[in-house]
Design a protein around this motif. Sequence first.
Motif, short mmCIF file in Angstrom:
data_model
loop_
_atom_site.label_atom_id
_atom_site.label_comp_id
_atom_site.label_asym_id
_atom_site.label_seq_id
_atom_site.Cartn_x
_atom_site.Cartn_y
_atom_site.Cartn_z
N GLY A 58 0.86 -1.20 -0.21
CA GLY A 58 -0.15 0.44 0.27
C GLY A 58 1.25 1.22 -0.20
O GLY A 58 0.21 2.31 -0.26
N GLU A 59 1.73 1.03 0.12
CA GLU A 59 3.06 1.74 0.29
C GLU A 59 3.15 2.82 -1.53
O GLU A 59 3.15 2.24 -2.04
N LYS A 60 3.51 4.48 -1.24
CA LYS A 60 3.44 4.95 -2.40
C LYS A 60 4.67 4.73 -2.92
O LYS A 60 5.78 5.47 -1.97
N GLY A 118 4.35 5.10 -7.54
CA GLY A 118 2.63 4.74 -7.57
C GLY A 118 2.70 3.64 -6.26
O GLY A 118 3.54 4.09 -5.56
N LYS A 119 1.27 3.08 -6.10
CA LYS A 119 1.32 2.14 -5.41
C LYS A 119 1.38 1.23 -5.68
O LYS A 119 1.09 0.57 -6.70
N TRP A 120 2.14 0.20 -4.03
CA TRP A 120 2.39 -1.02 -4.60
C TRP A 120 1.42 -2.00 -4.05
O TRP A 120 1.05 -1.74 -3.02
N ASP A 121 1.29 -3.07 -4.58
CA ASP A 121 -0.19 -4.23 -4.19
C ASP A 121 1.49 -5.36 -3.83
O ASP A 121 2.09 -5.37 -5.57
#
Length: 685
Positions: A58-60, A118-121
Amino acid sequence: MMALDLNQLSVRQIKGVSAPKEKELHAFGVHTVADMLEYFPFRYEDYRIRDLAEVKDGEKITIQGKIMGMPVLQRYGRSKSRLSCKVAVDRWLVTAVWFNRHFLQDQLVPGREIVLTGKWDQRRLQLTAADSEFPDKGTAKSGTLQPVYSVGGSITQTWMRKTMSQALVQYGSMIEEVLPRELIDKHRLMPRRDAIARIHRPEDTKEGQDARRRMVYEELFLFQLKLHAFRTLTRNRMDGVAHAIDNEAILSFVKALPFDLTESQKKVTNEILHDMRQPYCMNRLLQGDVGAGKTIVAAIALYAAIKAGHQGALMVPTEILAEQHLRSLQKLFAEYGVQVGLLTGSMTERQRRDVLGGMQMGLIDIAVGTHALIQENVLFRSLGLVVTDEQHRFGVNQRSILRRKGMNPDVLTMTATPIPRTLAITAFGDMDVSTLRERPQGRKAIKTYWVKHDMMDRVLGFIRREAGAGRQAYIICPLIEESEKLDVQNAIDLHIQMQQAFPDLRVGLLHGRMPAADKDETMRAFSQNEVQVLVSTTVIEVGVDVPNATLMIIMDAERFGLSQLHQLRGRVGRGEHQSFCVLIADPKSETGQERMKVMTETDDGFEVARRDLDLRGPGDFFGTKQSGLPDFRIADMVSDFAVLETARDDAAELVARPEFWQQPEYAGLRERLQREQIFQGDLLD
């Protein structure tokens, strides 16, 4: 060649700032090159490359890798699309996804280096890209902290970053130091030129923090310097009223009171009388919690002024409060031959003429009134002390007009809004602050409860029990009439409902749009127990004193600020009987929940005020922009409080030294004070 003054140079001089852009910058308060350079970012976007092994779900983040395989484009309807491709990042194979960026498809060439933000999944090993760039283009943001500015209109982050860089290129070398070398060395501060450059373009987080620390200190120091220089100059003028205090008369007056002063009251009374003896103007803030006994302290100070041969004035925000003070002062001074007069806007012409004549001839010793006291034809024979109650209700101009009606009389400002030291140091830095912390003996703590709307029947039963015991209740609601925007109870409807619920009781109505005479009549009837239940808006928030009222019900309590709730609660608990405050609030409101929690946990006004400042921030604390709070560019009074205290001590120490006023090394600071008109003799108001 003379150095350019960046404070005088129009922002238009920066390359890339057109006339339309200049106009938009003006809306942000940016008029000069100096304004532009001091338009600081409020946070940073982190484009530094991260190791995926250290990243949380969830981190950017920003990552760099190599495109592996052909991109896949899926379209949804006419305008929506999903573009994806595989990217090798160290030992990971990541899926990069772009939404509605179909135009990037041709650039996603296998083998090409790419930087993605971007956002990490974590579960899918997928990054949803908000930003992407190609190092081979030579325009990479990656590896940097990018400033984020407050922007709007046609001014974008990209334009602001580019223009700020241009401003630094053109004018960065002309930024001059404003702090003395001794303070820079003492606090290990970054030089000003470096700090401004680094705050806009930090190499890393620590550099950005060091740059911010330097600029926060500078801003707070210059503000405190202004306050302390003003205080020093005011005291050096020695043109105030030096009251000849009659100690015996004061002691005799205090001994005759029907109660003993608290230690806190004795301490602040001595502070005030000490100031009144001096030949400079007293400028003191007396703050105390609801019911801490400020009025008796003010009465002693007024008596001291009268015994010294002068007159006193007490200015309050409402006629109800003025009449209340008139009655209490007349009762207090009944045996001392002190004449107390009332001046309000609703008096007849004849009454007004008599009072004005009495003030001018010195027949009236204390004039109590509303803003009517500051009208042009109001004159005193010898005004020695001005007391303003609930000062934040008055505009700063109103206070200074009253002050000018005497030969620089002493000024005592009272407030029942306990002010955290953070705000007292900042908003009232030109004042000495006296604080009443103890409650007078015998005062019982008010029991506070938080209930939901569906418990209204039990609340009505509570009102009936208190009324049956001969006591009275307030019911407060936030609006006067129905509002389409806010689904809250309003005073007019609630008044009708309460009349139906209590047909055998008299239910009164009080709100701000009623004529003054009707308001006064309603309050008179309530204070004499002719009205048992009073439905009101917050017009009763300040100063109303009805000892027989023991129950405060606040409807839609989540709509009120913490300090306002505490003020309202303070309208009860003024007599011998146990008092209660019932907060009826929506449990769904998060800020409302936090406020109700504070109100039920503590009845200490200073603790309430501290928590209110944390929740709302300094700008809204007084609920008015007339409070005189400075609008800092970078400093924050709550989080930077330790720096504020350091800056205050440094400023006070510096202006107390004779060399500050004479040595060439401080000439720049003296010139700055000159520009701020500190030497004009005008009060900071």
